[in-house]
Each structure stands twice: as structure tokens, then as C-alpha cells.
Design an enzyme around this catalytic site. Structure first.
Site, PDB file in Angstrom:
ATOM      1  N   CYS A   1      -8.471  -4.600  -3.725  1.00  0.00           N
ATOM      2  CA  CYS A   1      -7.357  -4.596  -3.058  1.00  0.00           C
ATOM      3  C   CYS A   1      -7.343  -4.208  -1.792  1.00  0.00           C
ATOM      4  O   CYS A   1      -8.333  -4.316  -1.031  1.00  0.00           O
ATOM      5  CB  CYS A   1      -6.220  -3.717  -3.981  1.00  0.00           C
TER       6      CYS A   1
ATOM      7  N   ARG B   1      10.132  -0.014  -5.472  1.00  0.00           N
ATOM      8  CA  ARG B   1       8.835  -0.204  -5.823  1.00  0.00           C
ATOM      9  C   ARG B   1       8.754   1.362  -7.131  1.00  0.00           C
ATOM     10  O   ARG B   1       8.915   2.358  -6.490  1.00  0.00           O
ATOM     11  CB  ARG B   1       7.863  -0.083  -5.121  1.00  0.00           C
TER      12      ARG B   1
ATOM     13  N   ASN C   1      -3.715   2.349  -9.897  1.00  0.00           N
ATOM     14  CA  ASN C   1      -4.120   1.859  -8.609  1.00  0.00           C
ATOM     15  C   ASN C   1      -3.846   0.311  -9.092  1.00  0.00           C
ATOM     16  O   ASN C   1      -3.444  -0.067 -10.253  1.00  0.00           O
ATOM     17  CB  ASN C   1      -5.588   2.232  -8.077  1.00  0.00           C
ATOM     18  N   LYS C   2      -4.026  -0.658  -7.941  1.00  0.00           N
ATOM     19  CA  LYS C   2      -4.100  -1.848  -8.027  1.00  0.00           C
ATOM     20  C   LYS C   2      -4.353  -2.451  -9.530  1.00  0.00           C
ATOM     21  O   LYS C   2      -5.716  -2.046  -9.860  1.00  0.00           O
ATOM     22  CB  LYS C   2      -4.588  -2.781  -6.950  1.00  0.00           C
TER      23      LYS C   2
ATOM     24  N   GLY D   1       0.690  -1.254  -0.013  1.00  0.00           N
ATOM     25  CA  GLY D   1       0.026   0.066   0.185  1.00  0.00           C
ATOM     26  C   GLY D   1       0.748   1.210   0.113  1.00  0.00           C
ATOM     27  O   GLY D   1       1.865   1.161   0.747  1.00  0.00           O
TER      28      GLY D   1
ATOM     29  N   ASP E   1      -2.113   4.756  -5.837  1.00  0.00           N
ATOM     30  CA  ASP E   1      -0.754   4.675  -5.859  1.00  0.00           C
ATOM     31  C   ASP E   1      -0.180   6.071  -6.308  1.00  0.00           C
ATOM     32  O   ASP E   1       0.760   6.595  -5.917  1.00  0.00           O
ATOM     33  CB  ASP E   1      -0.023   3.513  -6.565  1.00  0.00           C
TER      34      ASP E   1
ATOM     35  N   LYS F   1       0.049  11.954  -3.303  1.00  0.00           N
ATOM     36  CA  LYS F   1       0.231  10.962  -4.133  1.00  0.00           C
ATOM     37  C   LYS F   1       0.368  11.232  -5.684  1.00  0.00           C
ATOM     38  O   LYS F   1       0.492  10.609  -6.945  1.00  0.00           O
ATOM     39  CB  LYS F   1      -0.837   9.915  -4.194  1.00  0.00           C
TER      40      LYS F   1
HETATM   41  C1  RUB Z   1      -2.008  -1.457  -3.141  1.00  0.00           C
HETATM   42  C2  RUB Z   1      -2.863  -0.575  -3.828  1.00  0.00           C
HETATM   43  C3  RUB Z   1      -3.488   0.323  -2.724  1.00  0.00           C
HETATM   44  C4  RUB Z   1      -2.968   1.656  -2.969  1.00  0.00           C
HETATM   45  C5  RUB Z   1      -3.423   2.683  -1.827  1.00  0.00           C
HETATM   46  O1  RUB Z   1      -1.100  -2.209  -3.909  1.00  0.00           O
HETATM   47  O2  RUB Z   1      -3.082  -0.411  -5.210  1.00  0.00           O
HETATM   48  O3  RUB Z   1      -4.692   0.718  -3.481  1.00  0.00           O
HETATM   49  O4  RUB Z   1      -1.743   1.557  -2.666  1.00  0.00           O
HETATM   50  O5  RUB Z   1      -3.104   2.103  -0.441  1.00  0.00           O
HETATM   51  P1  RUB Z   1       0.049  -2.952  -3.407  1.00  0.00           P
HETATM   52  P2  RUB Z   1      -2.992   3.270   0.582  1.00  0.00           P
HETATM   53  O6  RUB Z   1      -0.586  -4.340  -2.440  1.00  0.00           O
HETATM   54  O7  RUB Z   1       0.762  -3.521  -4.425  1.00  0.00           O
HETATM   55  O8  RUB Z   1       0.939  -2.222  -2.589  1.00  0.00           O
HETATM   56  O9  RUB Z   1      -4.566   4.087   0.642  1.00  0.00           O
HETATM   57  O10 RUB Z   1      -2.937   2.435   1.756  1.00  0.00           O
HETATM   58  O11 RUB Z   1      -1.853   4.138   0.415  1.00  0.00           O
END
Ligand code: RUB
Length: 308
Positions: free
Chosen positions: A129, A61, A208-209, A19, A198, A234
Site C-alpha cells: 500500500c 472513514r 492496515n490495508k 493514508g 490505520d 493510531k
Molecule cells: C492506507 C494504509 C496505510 C495506513 C498508514 O490505506 O493502509 O498503510 O493508512 O498510512 P488507504 P500513513 O489508502 O485506504 O487510506 O503512514 O500515511 O498514516
């Protein structure tokens, strides 16, 4: 190279920390430890250590502008400081990390407060996700006394949807768990979709995912609002200069560990949802149109747009 930085980058790479938000938090905490343990004799050597750490963390990443914005802000503060003494710079990095973390927490709380208002009694909310920002919003809606249920995908290949499902069950929110390919079968019953982000590009597109963009198309077909819940940080300033947001390709083994040798398996971690499918971005500044992202970031975090 700091052992903590190396170990953190490895954890991020292996998805032990997942995340965008958790990735950024882990990265800057590693900088904090580095600065507390540094043996650098002068400012040049200290900045050099920070820059090496930056390189290693960024490589862990590819699609993580929140981490990049956070790390750059912290290093730039140290670089621009008038002091030359490592004894002064090291606590400065440490306190800037704490400040950044506090602000990030405040942003998430504000985002949750705003977004929770979009959830009404009886609604069915679809998510994909695991986004800690989305789950915080859902927890806030629950704490506000809203009676709603959630549908979440398992999210192949790494099954982050299970983290979301467990969190929902722990919060006592009625939750249905489906395989990713069942999304269309249930979209008709859904009231709104909320996913994390992301990266947000200068055109208001959201990375995003993998699978998020298909869900956005399904929501559009079913005329259901598709919201992105995300901190403004972001936003990727490089996209304003014409750069494409890189999409991380992960190890094909995650998709099929015993695949036939000659089979070509691809495993992109993320996809791009074009702004026209996004009803709104729920962020710390309110519910904004994706097209107003640059103006909103410029108002709240002008330093993000400054060339480095
Ligand atoms: C996680 C994902 C989340 C974003 C936002 O992908 O796509 O929707 O990162 O998360 P992965 P947050 O599991 O490959 O990291 O709101 O926690 O920043």
C-alpha cells in the site's frame, strides 16, 4: 455546516486524501478553517459547530483512530477552556491544530530516525500500500547513505502501491513492483517487511490495508521480521473498553465496475494482523513489542486513555 468540512469529508471518503496520517491532517485543518470562519455568537454554538464537524469527519472513514484522537483532543481543549468568548476560542482551536500538526511531524521524524537504523546496506525491504510514515522512514534510510532496495505491491483495488513506487523511484531507490498475489513468490528474497497502520488495538493487533495480514503470515512462514511503522496516536482507546475496531467496507464498484448484477462483491479496506505476527511496532518512542502498546501510549499520551 462549514463548506470546508463537507468538502474535506468528501475528499477523504473518495480516497482523494488517503493514508491515516493525511486523513487526520486534512480533518484537523478543516476544523482550523471552520474556527477561523465561524459566525457562532457564543461558546455553546461554537462547540455545537465543532461537534457537527466531528460527526461528519468521523463518518468519512470508519477505521481512523488517529483522526478521531486528533479531532477529539482539539475539541476537548476548547470545551474545557475557561473562556466563554468565541473571539478567544477560535484562535485557540487554530493554534491547537498547528501544535498538533507540529507534534505529528516531530513523531514521524523520530519514527523515521529509529526505523532507518533497522535498514542495512544490501537489504530488500517489502512494503504494501502507501504509508507516508513508511516512505518517510525509507527516505531517511536513503538520506543516511544506506544502499537498499524495495519491493512493493500494487495494492488492489485502489492501487495505492503506485504512489509508493513513484515516491521510491523519485528518491532513486531501486524498486520492484509486483501484483499483490506475487507476494509469496518473493518473500524468500526479502530481508524485512515494513507496513503502516490505520489502527492499533489494546491487544497490540494492527489494522492496515487489506492484504497486510496475509503478508504477515507469509513473512512468518519465511521467518522474515514484519514491522509496523506507526505513530502511537493510531492507538484506538475504544478497543480497551471492549469495542472491536470497525473495518470499513468500500463500494464494490472499486473491485469490479461492470460486475454481473447478481454477483456478490465485497470490498473491505483493511484487515487485522494479530500481534503474534508482528516483530515490532516502530514508533516515536522506539521499537516496541505490540503487547506493550497500552503502557507506551499511557506514558506518552495519557489523555488518549481518559474517557471522553
Ligand atoms: C492506507 C494504509 C496505510 C495506513 C498508514 O490505506 O493502509 O498503510 O493508512 O498510512 P488507504 P500513513 O489508502 O485506504 O487510506 O503512514 O500515511 O498514516
Amino acid at each position: 455546516m462549514s463548506e470546508t468540512v463537507r468538502a474535506t469529508a468528501e475528499k477523504i471518503r473518495k480516497l482523494e486524501v488517503q493514508g491515516a496520517r493525511n486523513v487526520a491532517i486534512a480533518a484537523i485543518k478543516a476544523l482550523q478553517t471552520l474556527s477561523e470562519q465561524t459566525k457562532a455568537k457564543n461558546k455553546t454554538a461554537f462547540i455545537c459547530e465543532l461537534k457537527e464537524a466531528e460527526k461528519m469527519l468521523f463518518a468519512s472513514r470508519e477505521t481512523e483512530p488517529l483522526m478521531r484522537n486528533a479531532v477529539r483532543w482539539i475539541i476537548t481543549q476548547a470545551q474545557n477552556s475557561s473562556t466563554e468568548k468565541v473571539d478567544d476560542l477560535s484562535p485557540m482551536v487554530s493554534s491547537n491544530v498547528s501544535l498538533f500538526l507540529q507534534n505529528l511531524e516531530a513523531s514521524r521524524e523520530r519514527t523515521a530516525e529509529i526505523g532507518a537504523k533497522r535498514i542495512r546496506d544490501g537489504m530488500l525491504v517489502f512494503t504494501h500500500c502507501h504509508s507516508s510514515t513508511v516512505t518517510r522512514l525509507l527516505a531517511k534510510a536513503k538520506a543516511d547513505g544506506k544502499n537498499f532496495s524495495v519491493i512493493c505491491t500494487e495494492t488492489r483495488p485502489a492501487f495505492q502501491g503506485r504512489i509508493t513506487a513513484k515516491e521510491m523511484v523519485d528518491l532513486d531507490i531501486q524498486t520492484m513492483f509486483i501484483v499483490d498475489s506475487a507476494a509469496r513468490s518473493y518473500m524468500g528474497d526479502v530481508d524485512l517487511v515494513m507496513v503502516g497502520a490505520d489502527a492499533i488495538t489494546s491487544e497490540g493487533n494492527v489494522v492496515n490495508k487489506i492484504g497486510s495480514s496475509s503478508i504477515a503470515v507469509l513473512a512468518n512462514e519465511a521467518r522474515k521480521p514484519f514491522y509496523v511503522v506507526s505513530e502511537l496516536l493510531k492507538f484506538d482507546p475504544e478497543t480497551l473498553n471492549g469495542q472491536y475496531e470497525g473495518i470499513e467496507q468500500r463500494n464494490p464498484i472499486e473491485v469490479w465496475s461492470e460486475a454481473p448484477e447478481k454477483l456478490y462483491v465485497r470490498n473491505p479496506a483493511f484487515d487485522v494482523t494479530p500481534s503474534r505476527y508482528i516483530h515490532g511496532i516502530i514508533c516515536e518512542e522506539g521499537v516496541i513489542a505490540p503487547q506493550s502498546i497500552v503502557e507506551t501510549v499511557n506514558r506518552s499520551y495519557p489523555w488518549v486513555l481518559k474517557p471522553i
